[in-house]
Design a protein around this motif. Sequence first.
Motif, short mmCIF file in Angstrom:
data_model
loop_
_atom_site.label_atom_id
_atom_site.label_comp_id
_atom_site.label_asym_id
_atom_site.label_seq_id
_atom_site.Cartn_x
_atom_site.Cartn_y
_atom_site.Cartn_z
N GLU A 110 -1.58 -35.86 -23.70
CA GLU A 110 -2.75 -35.60 -24.53
C GLU A 110 -2.91 -34.10 -24.76
N ARG B 182 -2.39 -32.97 -21.13
CA ARG B 182 -2.78 -33.73 -19.95
C ARG B 182 -1.91 -34.98 -19.88
N ALA C 150 -7.49 -23.30 -16.74
CA ALA C 150 -6.50 -24.17 -16.11
C ALA C 150 -5.56 -23.32 -15.26
N VAL D 84 -4.45 -30.62 -25.28
CA VAL D 84 -5.74 -30.04 -24.88
C VAL D 84 -5.91 -28.66 -25.49
N TRP E 36 -0.29 -44.82 -19.67
CA TRP E 36 -0.76 -45.14 -21.03
C TRP E 36 -0.10 -46.40 -21.60
N HIS F 4 -0.78 -38.69 -19.03
CA HIS F 4 -1.29 -40.05 -18.82
C HIS F 4 -0.08 -40.97 -18.60
N MET G 282 -0.60 -36.03 -10.62
CA MET G 282 -1.78 -36.82 -10.97
C MET G 282 -2.08 -36.67 -12.46
N GLU G 283 -2.85 -37.62 -13.01
CA GLU G 283 -3.09 -37.64 -14.44
C GLU G 283 -4.07 -36.57 -14.92
N ASP G 284 -4.68 -35.82 -14.00
CA ASP G 284 -5.57 -34.76 -14.45
C ASP G 284 -4.84 -33.42 -14.53
N GLU G 285 -3.54 -33.43 -14.29
CA GLU G 285 -2.78 -32.18 -14.37
C GLU G 285 -2.44 -31.85 -15.81
N VAL G 286 -2.52 -30.58 -16.14
CA VAL G 286 -2.18 -30.11 -17.47
C VAL G 286 -0.85 -29.36 -17.40
#
Length: 353
Positions: free
Chosen positions: A351, A48, A16, A353, A53, A50, A35-39
Amino acid sequence: MKNPIRSRRDFLKTTALTGAAFSLPVFNIISKPVMEDEVIGHGDFRYRVHKAWGNLDPATTPVKNCHEMVLDSKGRLIMVTDEVKNNIIIYDRSGKLITTWGNEFPGGHGLTLFNEGGQDVLFICDPDTGRVVKTTADGKKLMELPHPHSINVYETTQRYKPTETAIAPNGDIYVADGYGSQYILQFSPRGEFMRKFGGPGDGDSNFSTAHGVCIDQRDKNNITLLCTSRAHNSFKRFTLDGKYLSTIFIPGAYVCRPVIDGENIYAGVCWSRLRYLNQTDRSGFVTILNGKDKVVSNPGGTKPVYKNGELQMIVQEKPIFQHCHDVCIDGDKNIYVCQWNADKTYPVKLERV
């Protein structure tokens, strides 16, 4: 044999994007949403985002401020809001609405869950009405604590605006008067007043916005009370009978209530120090401390740095959150973030990870 969860985390850590080194960032108020794919986060505590949600239909299940959330014994996520059409909103872990109840808390703010004889009970604080009410998980009223004016605990000139409760193992109830006169008030399980301590000021045993309170049972032989002093960027530790012990200073972080899960302390940070290092609007993040009360991750904020044993200033790094008011941790160590004054947005899930 390698732990598969640890291996996955290690892989993500090495692939990452790494967080920027600590600095006071040049903050762009009109930055694009993340964006929601960012960690986000640091070390072993990366998440991550969301953002959608907890989204519901605002026409039927509106919110004003998502103030606090708890996880009950059935695995449901129970949230309090100051929207009287549905003060309590109950989600499942997928973000699906289960049910709502409550319309008598125009300032619905504090929400604490306690297991009483095998049953979940809730304590709801409303600073607008000065009420602390104990209910069942489905909304049946069980008890209401007395107002300090009615029992001559406060002078008539002292304000009472309770923001949070914590319940000791023996059932004693601690109330943080965070928007009022800055005391922690202790009551018996039956609602009888016992003592108050703290009060306004800058001394070690005083508070400046005594916003939150929780019972720290990580050391079973030394159970203590952890209290927020938000404007001091601090948590202050007391004995269960109100004697000051120590301070956890988190410079730059206007922390809300401490939430203990496992060995860690989690907290929403309602404001960060950005413009001229002053309290800056729409600038929150989340902070996480380890079992030694050291900050190890700041999702949405800068990486924690210690120099000569002292934590350096932490600030918001990315404009993901506006005012993180509370966090709730589930069994998989995901974080659910409630925000205040955030354009009536619903909770955000982080979330693990």
